[in-house]
Design a protein around this motif. Structure first.
Motif, PDB file in Angstrom:
ATOM      1  N   LEU A  59     -10.932  17.463 -21.084  1.00  0.00           N
ATOM      2  CA  LEU A  59     -11.199  18.086 -19.779  1.00  0.00           C
ATOM      3  C   LEU A  59     -11.411  19.594 -19.919  1.00  0.00           C
ATOM      4  CD1 LEU A  59      -8.727  16.150 -17.455  1.00  0.00           C
ATOM      5  CD2 LEU A  59     -11.216  15.952 -17.561  1.00  0.00           C
ATOM      6  N   GLY A  60     -10.667  20.224 -20.793  1.00  0.00           N
ATOM      7  CA  GLY A  60     -10.838  21.656 -21.037  1.00  0.00           C
ATOM      8  C   GLY A  60     -12.209  21.974 -21.604  1.00  0.00           C
ATOM      9  N   VAL A  61     -12.678  21.173 -22.529  1.00  0.00           N
ATOM     10  CA  VAL A  61     -14.006  21.388 -23.114  1.00  0.00           C
ATOM     11  C   VAL A  61     -15.093  21.183 -22.063  1.00  0.00           C
ATOM     12  CG1 VAL A  61     -15.667  20.446 -24.775  1.00  0.00           C
ATOM     13  CG2 VAL A  61     -13.301  20.843 -25.468  1.00  0.00           C
ATOM     14  N   ILE A  62     -14.959  20.149 -21.272  1.00  0.00           N
ATOM     15  CA  ILE A  62     -15.953  19.880 -20.223  1.00  0.00           C
ATOM     16  C   ILE A  62     -16.000  21.021 -19.213  1.00  0.00           C
ATOM     17  CG2 ILE A  62     -16.475  18.378 -18.254  1.00  0.00           C
ATOM     18  CD1 ILE A  62     -15.500  16.026 -19.982  1.00  0.00           C
ATOM     19  N   SER A  63     -14.840  21.507 -18.793  1.00  0.00           N
ATOM     20  CA  SER A  63     -14.833  22.603 -17.817  1.00  0.00           C
ATOM     21  C   SER A  63     -15.339  23.899 -18.435  1.00  0.00           C
ATOM     22  CB  SER A  63     -13.440  22.787 -17.219  1.00  0.00           C
ATOM     23  OG  SER A  63     -12.529  23.205 -18.206  1.00  0.00           O
ATOM     24  N   ALA A  64     -15.100  24.121 -19.709  1.00  0.00           N
ATOM     25  CA  ALA A  64     -15.608  25.326 -20.371  1.00  0.00           C
ATOM     26  C   ALA A  64     -17.131  25.333 -20.414  1.00  0.00           C
ATOM     27  CB  ALA A  64     -15.040  25.426 -21.782  1.00  0.00           C
TER      28      ALA A  64
ATOM     29  N   VAL B 280     -22.345  27.081 -16.349  1.00  0.00           N
ATOM     30  CA  VAL B 280     -23.599  26.500 -15.868  1.00  0.00           C
ATOM     31  C   VAL B 280     -23.630  26.520 -14.346  1.00  0.00           C
ATOM     32  CG1 VAL B 280     -24.936  24.357 -15.735  1.00  0.00           C
ATOM     33  CG2 VAL B 280     -23.972  25.085 -17.913  1.00  0.00           C
ATOM     34  N   TYR B 281     -22.529  26.170 -13.724  1.00  0.00           N
ATOM     35  CA  TYR B 281     -22.440  26.183 -12.263  1.00  0.00           C
ATOM     36  C   TYR B 281     -22.593  27.605 -11.720  1.00  0.00           C
ATOM     37  CZ  TYR B 281     -20.511  25.779  -7.585  1.00  0.00           C
ATOM     38  OH  TYR B 281     -20.329  25.850  -6.235  1.00  0.00           O
ATOM     39  N   ASN B 282     -21.934  28.571 -12.341  1.00  0.00           N
ATOM     40  CA  ASN B 282     -22.042  29.964 -11.890  1.00  0.00           C
ATOM     41  C   ASN B 282     -23.475  30.473 -11.999  1.00  0.00           C
ATOM     42  OD1 ASN B 282     -19.354  30.130 -11.208  1.00  0.00           O
ATOM     43  ND2 ASN B 282     -18.736  31.006 -13.164  1.00  0.00           N
TER      44      ASN B 282
ATOM     45  N   TYR C  74     -26.154  28.634 -11.829  1.00  0.00           N
ATOM     46  CA  TYR C  74     -26.883  27.935 -10.772  1.00  0.00           C
ATOM     47  C   TYR C  74     -26.694  28.639  -9.428  1.00  0.00           C
ATOM     48  CZ  TYR C  74     -27.906  24.335  -7.311  1.00  0.00           C
ATOM     49  OH  TYR C  74     -28.384  23.660  -6.218  1.00  0.00           O
ATOM     50  N   ILE C  75     -25.477  29.037  -9.120  1.00  0.00           N
ATOM     51  CA  ILE C  75     -25.182  29.733  -7.865  1.00  0.00           C
ATOM     52  C   ILE C  75     -25.897  31.081  -7.823  1.00  0.00           C
ATOM     53  CG2 ILE C  75     -23.329  30.828  -6.521  1.00  0.00           C
ATOM     54  CD1 ILE C  75     -23.413  27.774  -6.318  1.00  0.00           C
ATOM     55  N   LYS C  76     -25.868  31.821  -8.925  1.00  0.00           N
ATOM     56  CA  LYS C  76     -26.541  33.121  -8.988  1.00  0.00           C
ATOM     57  C   LYS C  76     -28.041  32.962  -8.744  1.00  0.00           C
ATOM     58  CE  LYS C  76     -27.853  35.106 -12.795  1.00  0.00           C
ATOM     59  NZ  LYS C  76     -27.973  35.730 -14.090  1.00  0.00           N
ATOM     60  N   THR C  77     -28.649  31.985  -9.380  1.00  0.00           N
ATOM     61  CA  THR C  77     -30.079  31.741  -9.210  1.00  0.00           C
ATOM     62  C   THR C  77     -30.401  31.367  -7.766  1.00  0.00           C
ATOM     63  OG1 THR C  77     -30.252  31.024 -11.502  1.00  0.00           O
ATOM     64  CG2 THR C  77     -32.022  30.360 -10.035  1.00  0.00           C
ATOM     65  N   ALA C  78     -29.568  30.557  -7.156  1.00  0.00           N
ATOM     66  CA  ALA C  78     -29.794  30.154  -5.764  1.00  0.00           C
ATOM     67  C   ALA C  78     -29.715  31.353  -4.822  1.00  0.00           C
ATOM     68  CB  ALA C  78     -28.780  29.090  -5.356  1.00  0.00           C
ATOM     69  N   LYS C  79     -28.765  32.240  -5.050  1.00  0.00           N
ATOM     70  CA  LYS C  79     -28.633  33.438  -4.208  1.00  0.00           C
ATOM     71  C   LYS C  79     -29.843  34.350  -4.367  1.00  0.00           C
ATOM     72  CE  LYS C  79     -23.593  33.494  -4.124  1.00  0.00           C
ATOM     73  NZ  LYS C  79     -22.379  34.203  -4.560  1.00  0.00           N
ATOM     74  N   GLN C  80     -30.323  34.507  -5.590  1.00  0.00           N
ATOM     75  CA  GLN C  80     -31.488  35.356  -5.814  1.00  0.00           C
ATOM     76  C   GLN C  80     -32.743  34.747  -5.196  1.00  0.00           C
ATOM     77  OE1 GLN C  80     -31.392  35.980 -10.056  1.00  0.00           O
ATOM     78  NE2 GLN C  80     -29.938  37.653  -9.884  1.00  0.00           N
ATOM     79  N   GLU C  81     -32.883  33.446  -5.267  1.00  0.00           N
ATOM     80  CA  GLU C  81     -34.037  32.795  -4.641  1.00  0.00           C
ATOM     81  C   GLU C  81     -33.983  32.938  -3.123  1.00  0.00           C
ATOM     82  OE1 GLU C  81     -36.836  31.593  -6.037  1.00  0.00           O
ATOM     83  OE2 GLU C  81     -35.974  32.370  -7.888  1.00  0.00           O
ATOM     84  N   ALA C  82     -32.792  32.862  -2.551  1.00  0.00           N
ATOM     85  CA  ALA C  82     -32.650  33.067  -1.103  1.00  0.00           C
ATOM     86  C   ALA C  82     -33.059  34.492  -0.729  1.00  0.00           C
ATOM     87  CB  ALA C  82     -31.221  32.782  -0.665  1.00  0.00           C
ATOM     88  N   ALA C  83     -32.680  35.463  -1.541  1.00  0.00           N
ATOM     89  CA  ALA C  83     -33.065  36.854  -1.276  1.00  0.00           C
ATOM     90  C   ALA C  83     -34.578  37.031  -1.409  1.00  0.00           C
ATOM     91  CB  ALA C  83     -32.333  37.795  -2.227  1.00  0.00           C
ATOM     92  N   LYS C  84     -35.185  36.388  -2.388  1.00  0.00           N
ATOM     93  CA  LYS C  84     -36.641  36.462  -2.542  1.00  0.00           C
ATOM     94  C   LYS C  84     -37.344  35.871  -1.322  1.00  0.00           C
ATOM     95  CE  LYS C  84     -36.719  36.213  -7.591  1.00  0.00           C
ATOM     96  NZ  LYS C  84     -37.124  35.399  -8.760  1.00  0.00           N
TER      97      LYS C  84
END
Length: 133
Positions: free
Chosen positions: A21-26, A31-33, A35-45
């Motif tokens: 579980l530790g390896v999977i979360s690492a 990857v999730y973070n 994805y969130i950053k890219t989504a926020k930047q696309e919303a701003a664009k």
């Protein structure tokens, strides 16, 4: 005395599960973070593209482009003046928006509210979107 057959996990088995579980979360959290950053930047664009489209209409009605101060905290006035209070720009989102009018053109900016992984974006009257600005 009769021996009871109790089925249970051993400590080693539990430690292996925790390690997996530790390896999977690492792997998953970065990857999730991203994805969130890219989504926020696309919303701003997309918001900047909305500003550019609204500027075309504003110029046809007023013979000039709309502009704000260079302060990064004028998103509510853009919603009020350029989008007729339709709250097109998310005032509680991750970016501040402002528009510099210069000569016969404009540049609209999306400035991240916090320092970190988000980048400053901008668009001009020719619909040229730049990231970073």
């Amino acid at each position: 005395m009769k021996k009871q057959n109790i089925k249970a996990f051993t400590l080693i088995e539990l430690l292996i599960v925790v390690a997996i579980l530790g390896v999977i979360s690492a792997i998953a959290v970065p990857v999730y973070n991203d994805y969130i950053k890219t989504a926020k930047q696309e919303a701003a664009k997309n918001s900047l593209r909305s500003i550019a489209l609204a500027q075309v209409e504003y110029r046809s009605e007023n013979n000039t482009y709309y502009g704000t101060s260079s302060s990064a905290r004028v998103t509510p006035s853009i919603n009020r003046d350029l989008f007729s209070n339709n709250k097109t720009l998310d005032e509680s989102g991750d970016y501040y928006y402002w528009i510099n009018r210069s000569g016969s053109g404009f540049t609209a900016y999306a400035q991240p509210k916090t320092t970190g992984s988000l980048i400053k974006l901008c668009i001009n009257q020719n619909n040229n979107l730049r990231d970073p600005c």
